[in-house]
Each structure stands twice: as C-alpha cells, then as structure tokens.
Scaffold this motif. Structure first.
Motif, PDB file in Angstrom:
ATOM      1  N   ALA A  87     -38.521 103.114 -15.738  1.00 31.19           N
ATOM      2  CA  ALA A  87     -39.665 102.698 -16.553  1.00 31.19           C
ATOM      3  C   ALA A  87     -39.663 101.202 -16.811  1.00 31.19           C
ATOM      4  O   ALA A  87     -40.719 100.549 -16.746  1.00 31.19           O
ATOM      5  CB  ALA A  87     -39.670 103.457 -17.874  1.00 31.19           C
ATOM      6  N   LEU A  88     -38.502 100.639 -17.086  1.00 29.79           N
ATOM      7  CA  LEU A  88     -38.440  99.195 -17.325  1.00 29.79           C
ATOM      8  C   LEU A  88     -38.823  98.418 -16.059  1.00 29.79           C
ATOM      9  O   LEU A  88     -39.440  97.345 -16.140  1.00 29.79           O
ATOM     10  CB  LEU A  88     -37.048  98.789 -17.801  1.00 29.79           C
ATOM     11  CG  LEU A  88     -36.630  99.327 -19.175  1.00 29.79           C
ATOM     12  CD1 LEU A  88     -35.281  98.742 -19.592  1.00 29.79           C
ATOM     13  CD2 LEU A  88     -37.683  99.041 -20.240  1.00 29.79           C
ATOM     14  N   LYS A  89     -38.485  98.943 -14.904  1.00 32.33           N
ATOM     15  CA  LYS A  89     -38.882  98.312 -13.647  1.00 32.33           C
ATOM     16  C   LYS A  89     -40.402  98.378 -13.445  1.00 32.33           C
ATOM     17  O   LYS A  89     -41.022  97.416 -12.988  1.00 32.33           O
ATOM     18  CB  LYS A  89     -38.172  98.982 -12.469  1.00 32.33           C
ATOM     19  CG  LYS A  89     -36.692  98.616 -12.325  1.00 32.33           C
ATOM     20  CD  LYS A  89     -36.058  99.352 -11.150  1.00 32.33           C
ATOM     21  CE  LYS A  89     -34.621  98.909 -10.916  1.00 32.33           C
ATOM     22  NZ  LYS A  89     -34.538  97.569 -10.300  1.00 32.33           N
ATOM     23  N   VAL A  90     -40.994  99.512 -13.799  1.00 28.83           N
ATOM     24  CA  VAL A  90     -42.442  99.660 -13.678  1.00 28.83           C
ATOM     25  C   VAL A  90     -43.151  98.705 -14.629  1.00 28.83           C
ATOM     26  O   VAL A  90     -44.145  98.057 -14.266  1.00 28.83           O
ATOM     27  CB  VAL A  90     -42.869 101.120 -13.950  1.00 28.83           C
ATOM     28  CG1 VAL A  90     -44.389 101.253 -13.952  1.00 28.83           C
ATOM     29  CG2 VAL A  90     -42.264 102.054 -12.898  1.00 28.83           C
ATOM     30  N   ALA A  91     -42.648  98.596 -15.853  1.00 24.43           N
ATOM     31  CA  ALA A  91     -43.233  97.661 -16.814  1.00 24.43           C
ATOM     32  C   ALA A  91     -43.135  96.233 -16.304  1.00 24.43           C
ATOM     33  O   ALA A  91     -44.097  95.456 -16.391  1.00 24.43           O
ATOM     34  CB  ALA A  91     -42.538  97.799 -18.169  1.00 24.43           C
ATOM     35  N   GLN A  92     -41.981  95.864 -15.769  1.00 25.22           N
ATOM     36  CA  GLN A  92     -41.790  94.517 -15.238  1.00 25.22           C
ATOM     37  C   GLN A  92     -42.761  94.238 -14.096  1.00 25.22           C
ATOM     38  O   GLN A  92     -43.250  93.111 -13.932  1.00 25.22           O
ATOM     39  CB  GLN A  92     -40.351  94.350 -14.743  1.00 25.22           C
ATOM     40  CG  GLN A  92     -40.000  92.939 -14.280  1.00 25.22           C
ATOM     41  CD  GLN A  92     -40.147  91.898 -15.381  1.00 25.22           C
ATOM     42  OE1 GLN A  92     -39.843  92.166 -16.545  1.00 25.22           O
ATOM     43  NE2 GLN A  92     -40.628  90.712 -15.034  1.00 25.22           N
ATOM     44  N   ALA A  93     -43.076  95.276 -13.320  1.00 30.12           N
ATOM     45  CA  ALA A  93     -44.012  95.127 -12.202  1.00 30.12           C
ATOM     46  C   ALA A  93     -45.462  95.094 -12.660  1.00 30.12           C
ATOM     47  O   ALA A  93     -46.363  94.829 -11.863  1.00 30.12           O
ATOM     48  CB  ALA A  93     -43.808  96.259 -11.201  1.00 30.12           C
ATOM     49  N   GLY A  94     -45.698  95.369 -13.955  1.00 30.82           N
ATOM     50  CA  GLY A  94     -47.044  95.284 -14.509  1.00 30.82           C
ATOM     51  C   GLY A  94     -47.944  96.448 -14.130  1.00 30.82           C
ATOM     52  O   GLY A  94     -49.154  96.254 -13.946  1.00 30.82           O
TER      53      GLY A  94
END
Length: 327
Positions: A87-94
């Motif tokens: 999830a943190l990776k998805v958030a970082q990817a916007g």
C-alpha cells in the motif's frame, strides 16, 4: 484529483482464490473500470489467471505492476501481512487503491497506510463489502425507520468447528499469530464489527478477553468482547473457532422489538415486534464484492461517498486491537 467519468485501469496484486469469484470479475463488470494486469509471485499462475480472465498483462513482481504507467488503480488482494508494504508503494506511485480486509495486521499499520494516502489526497478503499450489500442496506433502512424503536444492544455469536487444516496443523497464515494474532477472528470478526460500525456508528470503548483453547495453532481461537457506540448502543460478541457446530447469529435489541440476521449465512432478515413478525429474503450477488466495486466508481464520479474507506477500516482495526488487548 480528477477521476470523474474516466475509465480507470486496474491492476491486481495477488490473484488468488478471493479474486476468482468474489471480487475479480466485479472489476470487469462495472462500467468505467477495467482490469489490465495481474501479479502473482508464481509467473505461471499469474499467466494462467490472466488467460482465463482475459487480462492483457501479468507479472511476478509487484513493483512492475505498480509502476506500470497504464495502470491507474491497484487492488491489493494478498495476505494481510503484506498490505502495509504494498500500500505504501501504491501511495508513493500516486495511484488509487483498494485493499482486501483486514486492512493490515495492526491498528498502527492501518494508521500509516491511511495517512500515506491522505497526504497525497488519493482515494483509498478497503474491501469491507458488506457495507454495500443490499441485504445489509435493508437492515440499515429498518433501523433508520425505527421499526424496533430505539436501539439498545447488538450481540453476535459466531462459532465453527476446527477444519481439516486446523486439525492436521498444516500451516495456514490465517492462524499464524505473526500475521493474524486473533486467528479467524481477524479474518471473520472484522467483517461483522465493521458492519456494526456502519449500522450503529463509531465505537468509543471496546475491550475483551482472548485465549488459545485448542492448541492447534499459534493464534487465538476463543474471543469475547464488549463495546459502546457513540450513539449509546452497547455491543457484545463471542467468537469461538473450536466449538461443536457452526453458528452465526446476530440480534439487534430495540425498545419495541428486535431484528435478527446472519453476517455470513445467506438467511432471511427477521423483524419481531409485539404484534408483527416480518421476514425479508435478499440474496447476495454471485460476485459478492460487486456493489462494493460499483460504489467505488460512484465515489470516484462524485455521485455518492463510498461507505468503506481507509478511515473507516482504520477505526475497525482500532476496535479489533482493543478487543484483543493489543492496545
């Protein structure tokens, strides 16, 4: 951010059993959504899923899917111990995200996930799909119409027998205390508690006791809890996963009657008052997450707010951890 009336292209991380019938097909059935990629660590299994479901791309690396420029949104359908990481990776990817329930193994991880999406003003949903099912919307309508008067108490009893995997002591992440401290409570009770919050409002106090009675696995298998909603409605629950039979019964006690239903069993909703007994039979859809997915599109199109978000799921995680004594 501008998502209104756009066709959104989804990628799925973890295309296992839950995505075969419960959720995956719903993302293809809702107008304005399409699934263009899936990921599974075993590339052959990812390819097999993609071919059977007519999906263009498949990966065995989550980073490749998340960074795919053609993907607008990511559905994380892996076991909960990896939700925080992905999830943190998805958030970082916007990108938009939907996470399977429970949102994460702990309240603190849920807070971090929710904050990450809030900081980027990105939509975050959690697959507590019972909030969107017509049968529970009927329960909500009955409560709002005060068919049983003012609500006093909600109680839930859920039990089941140990299954073959439990008895054989074969590894199961659902009963690994490192991933699911409460065992099947984490996987199953989260659905009901989240639904009760939807029906009766946020909870301001919760506590409980838990035990491992059977010794079949490392997680808890017997839990009792009590709570109070902000509305003053009191609640209690008993969850035992080593009992002699399966049972799933909910009673909503009001000042003028009661409503009974089941969280998981597709049985009629019943309303009892002094002079009347009403029965409502409402079947669940074949793809049980359909209305949950449909409501995501409505939310993104600014038609109506989605009932299950990162914020609501984080509150559910807080209640779970309070009952388990983790907070």
């Amino acid at each position: 951010m501008g998502f209104k009336n756009k066709t959104l292209r989804w990628g799925i991380i973890g295309c296992g059993n839950v995505t075969e019938i419960k959720s995956g097909p719903a993302y293809k059935q809702v107008d304005g959504f399409e699934v263009i990629a899936v990921m599974r660590r075993n590339l052959d299994l990812a390819k097999d899923y993609a071919e059977r479901h007519h999906i263009k791309r498949y990966y065995n690396d989550a980073d490749s899917l998340i960074s795919d420029n053609d993907i607008d949104a990511v559905y994380i359908a892996t076991p909960p111990d990896s939700h925080h990481y992905y999830a943190l990776k998805v958030a970082q990817a916007g990108k938009i995200c939907c996470i399977e329930k429970p949102m994460a193994p702990s309240y603190s991880e849920c807070v971090e996930i929710n904050d990450a999406f809030k900081s980027k003003n990105l939509p975050l949903y959690v697959a507590y799909y019972r909030r969107s099912l017509p049968r529970f919307e009927k329960v909500k309508a009955l409560l709002q119409a005060k068919n049983i008067g003012d609500i006093r108490h909600i109680s839930w009893y859920l039990s089941r027998t140990p299954n073959d995997i439990d008895i054989s002591k074969t590894y199961n992440w659902r009963t690994d205390s490192k991933i699911a401290y409460g065992g099947y409570f984490d996987d199953l009770a989260s659905h009901g508690l989240d639904l009760f919050i939807h029906l009766f409002g946020d909870i301001n106090k919760a506590s409980g006791v838990s035990e491992n009675q059977q010794g079949l696995y490392t997680a808890k298998d017997a839990i009792s809890g009590t709570w109070i909603h902000n509305t003053g409605v009191t609640g209690s629950g008993i969850w035992n996963f080593g009992a002699y039979k399966r049972e799933d019964s909910v009673r909503v006690i009001g000042s003028k009657g009661e409503i009974t239903f089941s969280v998981f069993n597709d049985i009629p909703i019943e309303v009892f008052t002094e002079n009347e007994h009403e029965v409502f039979s409402i079947e669940n859809p074949k793809h049980i997450q359909y209305y949950h997915v449909l409501n995501m599109k409505k939310d993104l199109d600014s038609i109506e707010n989605h009932p299950s978000t990162g914020t609501t799921a984080t509150h559910t995680a807080w209640v779970m951890d309070k009952i388990l004594g983790k907070l």
